[in-house]
Design a protein around this motif. Structure first.
Motif, PDB file in Angstrom:
ATOM      1  N   LEU A   1       0.826  -1.198   0.000  1.00 46.62           N
ATOM      2  CA  LEU A   1       0.000   0.000   0.000  1.00 46.62           C
ATOM      3  C   LEU A   1       0.863   1.252   0.000  1.00 46.62           C
ATOM      4  O   LEU A   1       1.637   1.474   0.939  1.00 46.62           O
ATOM      5  CB  LEU A   1      -0.895   0.025   1.245  1.00 46.62           C
ATOM      6  N   PRO A   2       0.771   2.083  -1.044  1.00 44.86           N
ATOM      7  CA  PRO A   2       1.483   3.370  -1.026  1.00 44.86           C
ATOM      8  C   PRO A   2       1.018   4.223   0.159  1.00 44.86           C
ATOM      9  O   PRO A   2      -0.149   4.165   0.554  1.00 44.86           O
ATOM     10  CB  PRO A   2       1.097   4.015  -2.357  1.00 44.86           C
TER      11      PRO A   2
ATOM     12  N   TYR B   1       2.634  11.685  10.770  1.00 39.51           N
ATOM     13  CA  TYR B   1       2.140  10.314  10.647  1.00 39.51           C
ATOM     14  C   TYR B   1       1.846  10.074   9.184  1.00 39.51           C
ATOM     15  O   TYR B   1       2.078  10.955   8.338  1.00 39.51           O
ATOM     16  CB  TYR B   1       0.900  10.088  11.521  1.00 39.51           C
ATOM     17  N   ALA B   2       1.376   8.894   8.844  1.00 40.91           N
ATOM     18  CA  ALA B   2       1.106   8.569   7.443  1.00 40.91           C
ATOM     19  C   ALA B   2      -0.246   7.874   7.321  1.00 40.91           C
ATOM     20  O   ALA B   2      -0.797   7.377   8.309  1.00 40.91           O
ATOM     21  CB  ALA B   2       2.215   7.685   6.866  1.00 40.91           C
ATOM     22  N   VAL B   3      -0.752   7.851   6.102  1.00 40.21           N
ATOM     23  CA  VAL B   3      -2.036   7.194   5.811  1.00 40.21           C
ATOM     24  C   VAL B   3      -1.875   6.317   4.578  1.00 40.21           C
ATOM     25  O   VAL B   3      -1.235   6.715   3.599  1.00 40.21           O
ATOM     26  CB  VAL B   3      -3.163   8.224   5.569  1.00 40.21           C
ATOM     27  N   ALA B   4      -2.443   5.123   4.653  1.00 41.62           N
ATOM     28  CA  ALA B   4      -2.541   4.235   3.485  1.00 41.62           C
ATOM     29  C   ALA B   4      -4.013   3.882   3.310  1.00 41.62           C
ATOM     30  O   ALA B   4      -4.824   4.078   4.216  1.00 41.62           O
ATOM     31  CB  ALA B   4      -1.696   2.984   3.684  1.00 41.62           C
ATOM     32  N   ALA B   5      -4.356   3.370   2.145  1.00 41.67           N
ATOM     33  CA  ALA B   5      -5.741   2.977   1.883  1.00 41.67           C
ATOM     34  C   ALA B   5      -5.756   1.608   1.221  1.00 41.67           C
ATOM     35  O   ALA B   5      -4.939   1.321   0.346  1.00 41.67           O
ATOM     36  CB  ALA B   5      -6.439   4.010   0.997  1.00 41.67           C
TER      37      ALA B   5
ATOM     38  N   ASP C   1      -9.147   3.218   5.349  1.00 37.30           N
ATOM     39  CA  ASP C   1      -7.923   3.942   5.671  1.00 37.30           C
ATOM     40  C   ASP C   1      -7.180   3.241   6.797  1.00 37.30           C
ATOM     41  O   ASP C   1      -7.795   2.667   7.707  1.00 37.30           O
ATOM     42  CB  ASP C   1      -8.230   5.375   6.090  1.00 37.30           C
ATOM     43  N   VAL C   2      -5.862   3.307   6.735  1.00 38.05           N
ATOM     44  CA  VAL C   2      -4.996   2.789   7.796  1.00 38.05           C
ATOM     45  C   VAL C   2      -4.044   3.911   8.189  1.00 38.05           C
ATOM     46  O   VAL C   2      -3.352   4.470   7.330  1.00 38.05           O
ATOM     47  CB  VAL C   2      -4.188   1.564   7.328  1.00 38.05           C
ATOM     48  N   TYR C   3      -4.031   4.268   9.475  1.00 34.65           N
ATOM     49  CA  TYR C   3      -3.112   5.290   9.967  1.00 34.65           C
ATOM     50  C   TYR C   3      -1.816   4.624  10.418  1.00 34.65           C
ATOM     51  O   TYR C   3      -1.827   3.528  10.983  1.00 34.65           O
ATOM     52  CB  TYR C   3      -3.732   6.053  11.138  1.00 34.65           C
ATOM     53  N   ILE C   4      -0.700   5.319  10.185  1.00 38.90           N
ATOM     54  CA  ILE C   4       0.616   4.729  10.444  1.00 38.90           C
ATOM     55  C   ILE C   4       1.471   5.706  11.240  1.00 38.90           C
ATOM     56  O   ILE C   4       1.605   6.874  10.881  1.00 38.90           O
ATOM     57  CB  ILE C   4       1.346   4.400   9.124  1.00 38.90           C
TER      58      ILE C   4
ATOM     59  N   LEU D   1      -1.202  -9.359   8.917  1.00 34.57           N
ATOM     60  CA  LEU D   1      -0.017  -9.085   9.716  1.00 34.57           C
ATOM     61  C   LEU D   1       0.593  -7.774   9.273  1.00 34.57           C
ATOM     62  O   LEU D   1       0.710  -7.498   8.073  1.00 34.57           O
ATOM     63  CB  LEU D   1       1.013 -10.207   9.546  1.00 34.57           C
ATOM     64  N   ASN D   2       0.976  -6.950  10.239  1.00 38.83           N
ATOM     65  CA  ASN D   2       1.676  -5.701   9.952  1.00 38.83           C
ATOM     66  C   ASN D   2       3.137  -6.024   9.681  1.00 38.83           C
ATOM     67  O   ASN D   2       3.891  -6.354  10.607  1.00 38.83           O
ATOM     68  CB  ASN D   2       1.541  -4.749  11.137  1.00 38.83           C
ATOM     69  N   ARG D   3       3.561  -5.949   8.437  1.00 40.26           N
ATOM     70  CA  ARG D   3       4.941  -6.246   8.064  1.00 40.26           C
ATOM     71  C   ARG D   3       5.787  -4.980   7.916  1.00 40.26           C
ATOM     72  O   ARG D   3       6.920  -5.043   7.462  1.00 40.26           O
ATOM     73  CB  ARG D   3       4.973  -7.055   6.765  1.00 40.26           C
ATOM     74  N   GLY D   4       5.228  -3.843   8.304  1.00 43.29           N
ATOM     75  CA  GLY D   4       6.017  -2.632   8.361  1.00 43.29           C
ATOM     76  C   GLY D   4       6.039  -1.830   7.070  1.00 43.29           C
ATOM     77  O   GLY D   4       5.457  -2.211   6.051  1.00 43.29           O
ATOM     78  N   VAL D   5       6.751  -0.713   7.145  1.00 43.11           N
ATOM     79  CA  VAL D   5       6.856   0.217   6.022  1.00 43.11           C
ATOM     80  C   VAL D   5       8.239   0.112   5.396  1.00 43.11           C
ATOM     81  O   VAL D   5       9.249   0.059   6.094  1.00 43.11           O
ATOM     82  CB  VAL D   5       6.599   1.664   6.481  1.00 43.11           C
ATOM     83  N   ASN D   6       8.278   0.075   4.095  1.00 45.02           N
ATOM     84  CA  ASN D   6       9.527   0.139   3.340  1.00 45.02           C
ATOM     85  C   ASN D   6       9.594   1.523   2.703  1.00 45.02           C
ATOM     86  O   ASN D   6       8.903   1.808   1.720  1.00 45.02           O
ATOM     87  CB  ASN D   6       9.559  -0.950   2.266  1.00 45.02           C
ATOM     88  N   MET D   7      10.423   2.409   3.275  1.00 47.16           N
ATOM     89  CA  MET D   7      10.486   3.768   2.772  1.00 47.16           C
ATOM     90  C   MET D   7      11.233   3.875   1.450  1.00 47.16           C
ATOM     91  O   MET D   7      11.088   4.863   0.730  1.00 47.16           O
ATOM     92  CB  MET D   7      11.121   4.689   3.817  1.00 47.16           C
ATOM     93  N   TYR D   8      12.025   2.866   1.121  1.00 50.12           N
ATOM     94  CA  TYR D   8      12.719   2.882  -0.167  1.00 50.12           C
ATOM     95  C   TYR D   8      11.694   2.889  -1.304  1.00 50.12           C
ATOM     96  O   TYR D   8      11.882   3.555  -2.317  1.00 50.12           O
ATOM     97  CB  TYR D   8      13.629   1.662  -0.270  1.00 50.12           C
ATOM     98  N   HIS D   9      10.597   2.138  -1.100  1.00 51.64           N
ATOM     99  CA  HIS D   9       9.522   2.094  -2.098  1.00 51.64           C
ATOM    100  C   HIS D   9       8.285   2.857  -1.643  1.00 51.64           C
ATOM    101  O   HIS D   9       7.285   2.876  -2.375  1.00 51.64           O
ATOM    102  CB  HIS D   9       9.139   0.643  -2.395  1.00 51.64           C
ATOM    103  N   ASN D  10       8.326   3.441  -0.430  1.00 50.50           N
ATOM    104  CA  ASN D  10       7.202   4.228   0.071  1.00 50.50           C
ATOM    105  C   ASN D  10       5.928   3.393   0.193  1.00 50.50           C
ATOM    106  O   ASN D  10       4.852   3.801  -0.254  1.00 50.50           O
ATOM    107  CB  ASN D  10       6.950   5.438  -0.845  1.00 50.50           C
ATOM    108  N   ARG D  11       6.040   2.211   0.826  1.00 52.43           N
ATOM    109  CA  ARG D  11       4.892   1.311   0.911  1.00 52.43           C
ATOM    110  C   ARG D  11       4.759   0.682   2.298  1.00 52.43           C
ATOM    111  O   ARG D  11       5.760   0.392   2.957  1.00 52.43           O
ATOM    112  CB  ARG D  11       5.026   0.177  -0.116  1.00 52.43           C
TER     113      ARG D  11
END
Length: 439
Positions: A30-31, A211-215, A224-227, A273-283
């Motif tokens: 998810l971007p 913070y961040a938001v994904a959908a 929506d998912v808040y991060i 499962l929350n596998r975290g954020v990869n900022m290299y790909h912004n996901r």
């Protein structure tokens, strides 16, 4: 706590995002979009610890700063890490951090580096803050190196005020936008992050109000998912999640419903499962799972069964098993003698323990990164009367339950189900009274 790096939300909100069966594991990417302010999350803060030449590993890597105010006394400097993985890797590549230390960081952080997503060329993945007593104003002051040029001659002093804790506002005064560098998609990019410095219990602390938001799309519904980045860095090394439904009338999320990395978030009836954020790909990565996998894990998530263990009491040598405590509420505290926050909470914890009915409630301390002898002596000196065990290289309790911050506590119901976590002092006393009072 989240970070600040403006990236547009890609029009395709998700790859393979239809509602899926959990019979097979599937990964959803998810971007994310970055938002300013703390949003629905309670912010975390780091203490402005002085950088010292005597500090192992990092002391010899301190940068030389210019333009420090001449009318400040007791001046110290702090390097705020904005991406600890990148910082360690670039110093390894330059030969300033040894391979042995590199391996130590990987073990301690439970980090398996993907070097294709890290820059071998040193980048400004940190920022400096200086602190001193402004003799002309008679106040303590700080300066942030907002343009990250290691020169403070063009910076403006800030005179930190106490941070209001009840409630913490979405934005704080004296927030500054700070320049830094990131490595994304094989390129070194310029970025910005908001930083704020304030006072909490007399300590100078810093935080990043973002913070961040994904959908995620499931059929005709968009969720929506808040991060939040639990580590308080824009690299999202420890991304925590919540859903809008978990946000209370105060505008902040129920702390018991924050989903940490490796824990399960239920979205539209599907467990991920929350596998975290990869900022290299912004996901943000979510992974489908099933009930069997959830219940067999060593999760500390509220509502999950706590996997039992056995270990010896450091004072009596008696073998303790959680199964022996079934039928009671059990408060388990992961702590350490070296941990300032752990020690500060002990007086209030002792009062709670002394007030509870021992027939209904049991306490158990799990000391981490200490020897049995150290814990036994400390417990005797501080009059800690509940059982204490240690997490050591044999039982690996801290690793098994993925405890990386201290203190971490959980409360089990009489059936061994986790009903709350990270309750201390009055909050713990109130919860235990609520659970054990006669109907």
């Amino acid at each position: 706590m989240p970070y600040y790096y403006s990236l547009a939300l890609i029009s395709c909100l998700l790859i393979g995002c239809s509602k899926q069966s959990t019979d097979t594991i599937q990964s959803t990417q998810l971007p994310i979009t970055i938002k300013q302010g703390f949003g629905p999350f309670y912010p975390s803060f780091g203490i402005l610890s002085p950088e010292s030449p005597d500090t192992p590993v990092w002391g010899k890597l301190a940068c030389s700063l210019t333009g420090k105010p001449r009318n400040w006394s007791r001046l110290t400097q702090t390097r705020v890490w904005l991406d600890s993985h990148q910082l360690v890797y670039q110093y390894v590549k330059s030969g300033k951090i040894t391979l042995a230390d590199y391996q130590f960081f990987q073990k301690e952080w439970k980090w398996t580096p993907d070097t294709s997503q890290l820059s071998a060329t040193p980048i400004k993945c940190f920022v400096y803050i200086i602190k001193g007593f402004d003799e002309s104003r008679g106040k303590w002051a700080i300066m942030m190196d907002t343009n990250n040029d290691l020169d403070f001659s063009n910076e403006t002093p800030v005179y930190p005020e106490p941070i209001p804790m009840q409630p913490i506002p979405d934005k704080l005064a004296n927030t500054r936008m700070v320049q830094y560098e990131t490595y994304r998609e094989g390129k070194i990019l310029s970025a910005q992050v908001p930083l704020v410095v304030g006072l909490i219990k007399g300590d100078f602390v810093y935080g990043s109000p973002q913070y961040a938001v994904a959908a995620i799309q499931q059929g005709d519904e968009t969720h929506d998912v808040y991060i939040a980045s639990g580590a308080g860095r824009p690299s999202f090394e420890s991304a925590q999640l919540c859903l809008p439904a978990s946000v209370l009338s105060s505008g902040k999320v129920d702390p018991q419903k924050v989903v940490k990395p490796g824990e399960v978030i239920d979205i539209g009836g599907v467990p991920y499962l929350n596998r975290g954020v990869n900022m290299y790909h912004n996901r943000l990565t979510l992974e489908t799972t099933d009930a069997t996998a959830i219940n067999s894990s060593h999760s500390l998530q509220v509502g999950r069964p706590f996997k039992s263990f056995s270990a010896r009491d450091v004072s009596t040598g008696k073998l303790l098993s959680l199964t022996d405590l079934h039928g009671k509420y059990v408060y388990i505290d992961f702590w350490g003698i070296w941990c300032r926050g752990c020690i500060e909470q002990l007086p209030a914890l002792k009062k709670v323990y002394e007030s509870v009915d021992k027939k209904q409630v049991a306490f158990l301390g799990i000391a981490c990164h200490n020897t049995p002898e150290q814990v036994r002596q400390f417990a005797r000196t501080r009059h800690l009367t509940w059982p204490q065990i240690v997490s050591d290289d044999t039982n690996k309790l801290a690793d098994r339950y993925q405890v990386t911050s201290f203190p971490t506590s959980i409360l089990l119901d009489p059936n061994g189900i986790i009903v709350a976590r990270n309750l201390h002092g009055e909050e713990l006393k109130k919860k235990l009274h609520e659970l054990t009072r006669p109907d």
